[in-house]
Every structure is written in structure tokens, then in C-alpha cells.
Write a protein that holds these residues in place. Structure first.
Motif, PDB file in Angstrom:
ATOM      1  N   THR A   1       0.823  -1.204   0.000  1.00  0.00           N
ATOM      2  CA  THR A   1       0.000   0.000   0.000  1.00  0.00           C
ATOM      3  C   THR A   1       0.860   1.259   0.000  1.00  0.00           C
ATOM      4  OG1 THR A   1      -0.160  -0.213   2.413  1.00  0.00           O
ATOM      5  CG2 THR A   1      -1.983  -1.095   1.096  1.00  0.00           C
ATOM      6  N   ILE A   2       1.976   1.206   0.740  1.00  0.00           N
ATOM      7  CA  ILE A   2       2.892   2.341   0.749  1.00  0.00           C
ATOM      8  C   ILE A   2       3.524   2.520  -0.626  1.00  0.00           C
ATOM      9  CG2 ILE A   2       5.044   3.225   1.731  1.00  0.00           C
ATOM     10  CD1 ILE A   2       4.313   1.818   4.340  1.00  0.00           C
ATOM     11  N   ALA A   3       3.904   1.403  -1.245  1.00  0.00           N
ATOM     12  CA  ALA A   3       4.520   1.468  -2.574  1.00  0.00           C
ATOM     13  C   ALA A   3       3.554   2.060  -3.594  1.00  0.00           C
ATOM     14  CB  ALA A   3       4.957   0.072  -3.005  1.00  0.00           C
ATOM     15  N   PHE A   4       2.282   1.631  -3.547  1.00  0.00           N
ATOM     16  CA  PHE A   4       1.277   2.182  -4.469  1.00  0.00           C
ATOM     17  C   PHE A   4       1.185   3.704  -4.314  1.00  0.00           C
ATOM     18  CE2 PHE A   4      -1.082  -2.086  -4.163  1.00  0.00           C
ATOM     19  CZ  PHE A   4      -0.422  -2.565  -5.272  1.00  0.00           C
ATOM     20  N   GLY A   5       1.093   4.153  -3.052  1.00  0.00           N
ATOM     21  CA  GLY A   5       0.953   5.574  -2.797  1.00  0.00           C
ATOM     22  C   GLY A   5       2.162   6.369  -3.232  1.00  0.00           C
ATOM     23  N   LEU A   6       3.367   5.843  -2.945  1.00  0.00           N
ATOM     24  CA  LEU A   6       4.588   6.552  -3.327  1.00  0.00           C
ATOM     25  C   LEU A   6       4.734   6.656  -4.836  1.00  0.00           C
ATOM     26  CD1 LEU A   6       7.227   5.146  -0.790  1.00  0.00           C
ATOM     27  CD2 LEU A   6       6.230   7.434  -0.840  1.00  0.00           C
ATOM     28  N   TRP A   7       4.485   5.555  -5.542  1.00  0.00           N
ATOM     29  CA  TRP A   7       4.637   5.569  -6.993  1.00  0.00           C
ATOM     30  C   TRP A   7       3.585   6.463  -7.644  1.00  0.00           C
ATOM     31  CZ3 TRP A   7       7.431   5.703 -10.933  1.00  0.00           C
ATOM     32  CH2 TRP A   7       6.969   5.408 -12.219  1.00  0.00           C
ATOM     33  N   ALA A   8       2.348   6.349  -7.213  1.00  0.00           N
ATOM     34  CA  ALA A   8       1.297   7.198  -7.772  1.00  0.00           C
ATOM     35  C   ALA A   8       1.592   8.671  -7.489  1.00  0.00           C
ATOM     36  CB  ALA A   8      -0.066   6.807  -7.206  1.00  0.00           C
ATOM     37  N   GLY A   9       2.050   8.976  -6.267  1.00  0.00           N
ATOM     38  CA  GLY A   9       2.372  10.349  -5.927  1.00  0.00           C
ATOM     39  C   GLY A   9       3.526  10.890  -6.754  1.00  0.00           C
ATOM     40  N   TYR A  10       4.537  10.056  -6.963  1.00  0.00           N
ATOM     41  CA  TYR A  10       5.692  10.479  -7.763  1.00  0.00           C
ATOM     42  C   TYR A  10       5.290  10.710  -9.211  1.00  0.00           C
ATOM     43  CZ  TYR A  10      10.194  10.277 -10.176  1.00  0.00           C
ATOM     44  OH  TYR A  10      11.281  10.564 -10.975  1.00  0.00           O
ATOM     45  N   TYR A  11       4.553   9.755  -9.788  1.00  0.00           N
ATOM     46  CA  TYR A  11       4.234   9.811 -11.218  1.00  0.00           C
ATOM     47  C   TYR A  11       3.194  10.883 -11.530  1.00  0.00           C
ATOM     48  CZ  TYR A  11       3.141   8.108 -15.925  1.00  0.00           C
ATOM     49  OH  TYR A  11       2.958   8.005 -17.281  1.00  0.00           O
ATOM     50  N   ILE A  12       2.165  10.967 -10.709  1.00  0.00           N
ATOM     51  CA  ILE A  12       1.046  11.860 -11.009  1.00  0.00           C
ATOM     52  C   ILE A  12       1.281  13.276 -10.505  1.00  0.00           C
ATOM     53  CG2 ILE A  12      -1.417  12.252 -10.603  1.00  0.00           C
ATOM     54  CD1 ILE A  12      -1.757   9.214 -10.415  1.00  0.00           C
ATOM     55  N   MET A  13       1.967  13.406  -9.366  1.00  0.00           N
ATOM     56  CA  MET A  13       2.097  14.732  -8.761  1.00  0.00           C
ATOM     57  C   MET A  13       3.509  15.302  -8.890  1.00  0.00           C
ATOM     58  SD  MET A  13      -0.259  14.286  -5.337  1.00  0.00           S
ATOM     59  CE  MET A  13       0.083  15.980  -4.866  1.00  0.00           C
TER      60      MET A  13
END
Length: 293
Positions: A202-214
Motif C-alpha cells: 500500500t505504501i509502494a502504491f501511494g509513493l509511486w502514484a504520488g511520484y508519477y502523477i504529482m
């Protein structure tokens, strides 16, 4: 004193493979994990196939003058000329979804489930693990960034009106291979690095999505205002910029990063990501029971 015999024991008589092939086993396991359920890989491959079908149809229709031309700076550009570089902008959508369902989860999942203790029992080395996971993810990304664009390139050459035109269009092949290969490299390595530094999926999903999208998008937007090479920091912008630049195409109102900046970003960022993966996996191996060096 009686002697107990283990009648269930049988000496292993199967094929004995050298330790140098262990990474291939890990790669196959990674691919099997990706294919196992309906939602991890299959819908996004269908999406990539749909993109190929739509773009190919538009190319065919444009060849028959049924679709109006796009316009570039100073000269008309038809869909058949711009379809290949523009298609990469669409292929990165299913590619990102695969990074979310597989790439950003796989190493964190092994850590969370305690699988590292099994992996790093001898003779598996950290390098075997990294090579296996990275090779598996490269195969998955190549299914999107290479197979679709290459098939579209072959189709573009096939619908040429003459042999001379077909020979002229052969230059498209190395261009597509370059863009597709670098995009595959970028989208395979970066999410794995995020997964390697995360303790849970769950942490990995959030970090990757945050990095890529934001994060990457914010840096790209700042670059569009202040310094265009900075725009190549965003993986999607780097792929789009390289594709449009190498095909000598422009989109009205769109600021593209220079080709050199896009190439550097698509090579250096994944290289740094792989270094992070190796460092984190070695640390994990050192702390695992029976870990090997």
C-alpha cells in the motif's frame, strides 16, 4: 537397537542447472505472478491492443483521405505521419496501470510476505533477484511499448503506395525501436525502485502514484515555464518529447523537452533506480536468515 529407514526418500534425478540461471527462474515467477489474475496484466494488454487497432484504423483511413489533416508549424501533417509518435502518448496509459498493479507492488510484496528469507537462502544472490525481477518487468513493459508500435510501423510500411515509399519508411523502424526501448527501460525500473524502498504494498502504491502523477508533473510544469529540459524529468513527458522530436513532429501549443534532455532522462533515471534496487535488496539479503552475498 532397530534401524529406521526413510522409505519416502528419493535421490533427486532431475536436471541440474548452474547457479547463473537462477535469475531466469525468478523472471518466470514474476511473469507467472503477473498473468495469474484477471486484473493485473490482461486488461491493460487488451487496452494496448485496442490502442494499436484504433491508431492503425486511423492511419488506414487517412491514407484514403477520410480523416482531416492535423497541422504542424508551417506545414500540414497528416495522421499517417504523426500517428506513430503520438501513439506513445496513449501507450503510456496502460503502461502506467501495469506499473501500479505489478511493478510498484512486487518487491514490497516479497518483503511484506517474508519471501526474502526464502529467496536469499543459498544459492540465490541479491543480483539474481534483481536481474530476475527487472527482466520480468522489462518483458511486461515491452509488450506495451514495443509490440504495439512495431506492429503499427509494419502496417505503415505495408500500406505505402509504392516500393520507393515503403523503402523510405524503413527509417521508422529504428526510431520506433529507440523510443520503445527507452520507454520500456524507464517504466520498468522506476516503479521497482519505489517498491524496493517500501515496506508494504500500500505504501509502494501511494509513493509511486504520488511520484508519477504529482511530483514528476509538477517538475515538468515548472520546466515548461522556466527551463524546458527540466520537463523531461516526468517519465511521460520524456517519452512524448523523444517520440515527437525524433519523428520531427510538433503539436501546436505543446512545449516539448529537447531531445538530448529526454534521452538523458530516459537513461539516467532508470539507472539510478536500478542502483537503488540493488542497494535495498542487498541490505534485505544481509538481514535475512541464510542470506547470501
Amino acid at each position: 537397537m532397530s534401524v529406521i529407514h526413510d522409505l519416502g526418500y528419493a535421490r533427486y534425478a532431475g536436471e541440474r542447472r548452474p547457479p547463473s540461471t537462477i535469475w531466469r527462474v525468478i523472471m518466470r515467477q514474476h511473469l507467472a505472478f503477473a498473468w495469474k489474475t484477471k486484473w493485473r496484466l490482461k486488461p491493460w494488454l487488451l487496452g494496448a491492443a485496442g490502442i494499436s487497432l484504433v491508431v492503425g484504423t486511423l492511419m488506414y483511413l487517412q491514407k484514403n483521405e477520410l480523416v482531416s489533416a492535423l497541422r504542424s508549424v508551417g506545414r500540414p501533417v497528416s495522421w499517417i505521419d504523426g500517428a506513430l509518435p503520438m501513439s506513445f502518448d496513449y501507450f503510456r496509459i496502460p503502461a502506467f496501470m501495469v506499473t501500479m498493479t505489478i511493478g510498484a507492488a512486487v518487491i514490497a510484496r516479497d518483503r511484506e510476505s517474508g519471501a526474502f528469507t526464502f529467496y536469499f537462502a543459498r544459492p540465490v544472490r541479491p543480483l539474481d533477484y534483481v536481474l530476475g525481477k527487472l527482466a520480468g518487468q522489462l518483458v511486461l513493459m515491452a509488450m506495451i511499448f514495443l509490440i504495439g508500435p512495431v506492429l503499427l510501423t509494419i502496417f505503415r510500411i505495408a500500406i505505402s503506395e509504392s516500393t520507393r515509399e515503403a523503402l523510405d519508411q524503413l527509417i521508422l523502424v529504428p526510431k520506433v525501436l529507440l523510443v520503445g526501448t527507452l520507454a520500456t527501460w524507464m517504466y520498468a525500473a522506476l516503479p521497482l525502485a519505489v517498491s524496493a524502498v517500501s515496506s508494504r504494498r500500500t505504501i509502494a502504491f501511494g509513493l509511486w502514484a504520488g511520484y508519477y502523477i504529482m511530483v514528476a508533473k509538477i517538475v515538468a510544469n515548472v520546466g515548461a515555464l522556466l527551463w524546458l529540459p527540466l520537463k523531461a524529468f516526468d517519465p511521460g513527458s520524456a517519452v512524448q518529447s523523444l517520440a515527437m522530436r525524433i519523428f520531427d513532429m510538433t503539436v501546436q501549443g505543446e512545449k516539448l523537452a529537447p531531445m538530448w534532455a529526454a534521452i538523458i532522462s530516459l537513461i539516467v533515471q532508470p539507472a539510478i533506480a536500478v542502483a537503488i534496487i540493488v542497494m535495498m535488496v542487498k541490505r534485505e539479503a544481509a538481514g535475512s536468515v541464510g542470506g547470501s552475498g
